[in-house]
Design a protein around this motif. Sequence first.
Motif, PDB file in Angstrom:
ATOM      1  N   ASP A   1       5.146 -17.086   6.238  1.00 11.17           N
ATOM      2  CA  ASP A   1       6.425 -16.540   6.664  1.00 11.17           C
ATOM      3  C   ASP A   1       6.437 -15.030   6.895  1.00 11.17           C
ATOM      4  N   ALA A   2       5.277 -14.371   6.864  1.00  8.80           N
ATOM      5  CA  ALA A   2       5.249 -12.916   7.034  1.00  8.80           C
ATOM      6  C   ALA A   2       3.831 -12.414   7.275  1.00  8.80           C
ATOM      7  N   TYR A   3       3.770 -11.170   7.738  1.00 14.95           N
ATOM      8  CA  TYR A   3       2.522 -10.414   7.798  1.00 14.95           C
ATOM      9  C   TYR A   3       2.633  -9.284   6.785  1.00 14.95           C
ATOM     10  N   VAL A   4       1.498  -8.901   6.212  1.00 14.69           N
ATOM     11  CA  VAL A   4       1.444  -7.760   5.311  1.00 14.69           C
ATOM     12  C   VAL A   4       0.391  -6.809   5.837  1.00 14.69           C
ATOM     13  N   TYR A   5       0.792  -5.560   6.058  1.00 12.04           N
ATOM     14  CA  TYR A   5      -0.132  -4.501   6.463  1.00 12.04           C
ATOM     15  C   TYR A   5      -0.415  -3.672   5.214  1.00 12.04           C
TER      16      TYR A   5
ATOM     17  N   TYR B   1       2.217   6.795  11.251  1.00 11.24           N
ATOM     18  CA  TYR B   1       1.544   6.490  12.517  1.00 11.24           C
ATOM     19  C   TYR B   1       0.492   5.398  12.359  1.00 11.24           C
ATOM     20  N   LYS B   2      -0.112   5.275  11.186  1.00 18.81           N
ATOM     21  CA  LYS B   2      -1.032   4.152  10.955  1.00 18.81           C
ATOM     22  C   LYS B   2      -0.264   2.834  11.119  1.00 18.81           C
ATOM     23  N   TYR B   3       0.944   2.785  10.551  1.00 19.32           N
ATOM     24  CA  TYR B   3       1.754   1.576  10.689  1.00 19.32           C
ATOM     25  C   TYR B   3       2.146   1.348  12.149  1.00 19.32           C
ATOM     26  N   ARG B   4       2.669   2.371  12.786  1.00 16.50           N
ATOM     27  CA  ARG B   4       3.160   2.205  14.157  1.00 16.50           C
ATOM     28  C   ARG B   4       2.055   1.795  15.123  1.00 16.50           C
TER      29      ARG B   4
END
Length: 175
Positions: free
Chosen positions: A48-52, A93-96
């Motif tokens: 049900d999700a992704y985790v970064y 910015y790593k996330y984006r």
Amino acid sequence: MIPVETDGFRFEFSDAIEAFVFDEADSTKPKFHGVPMKGVDIVAEFEDAYVYVEIKDYDDEFAAAYDVNDGSTGDALKERQKAFKWLKNYLKYKYRDSYLYRHAEDKTDKPIHYICLMTFDNALNSKFTKALKQELPIGRKSQRWTKSLATSCQVLNVERWNQNFPKWPVSIITG
């Protein structure tokens, strides 16, 4: 269980569909991106999700450079604030960039949670959590968007990670 080892840490994702090193540097590996954008260290996919997951392992002396709560004043405080802002922006910015990669892969179809594993104390990690939540933005979307960019964001050290995510334990690789 899917184990993932990177940057001196071992993660065990017990209920993941897939988990892998996302910022793969080896061009011969299938998860290598080959374009000049930043990527989080690990992506884990769940039903049900992704985790970064982004990892920053700093020793105490280096970590002190980011601590804007240490009572410094004047130029020392300005330098710490500058360092804090730089690291906050780097994490943002790593996330984006990772979101853009995954969007291009058509892998943004589930809620996304961003977790930074940083070896800072809990107070400094909380300050980073608050700053990142404001800038990503977490749980908020423009009136024109159909979904938000991220559902949650947390910045935790190893101890807090293991308290909050017992199904995904992390350990330091020694040797």
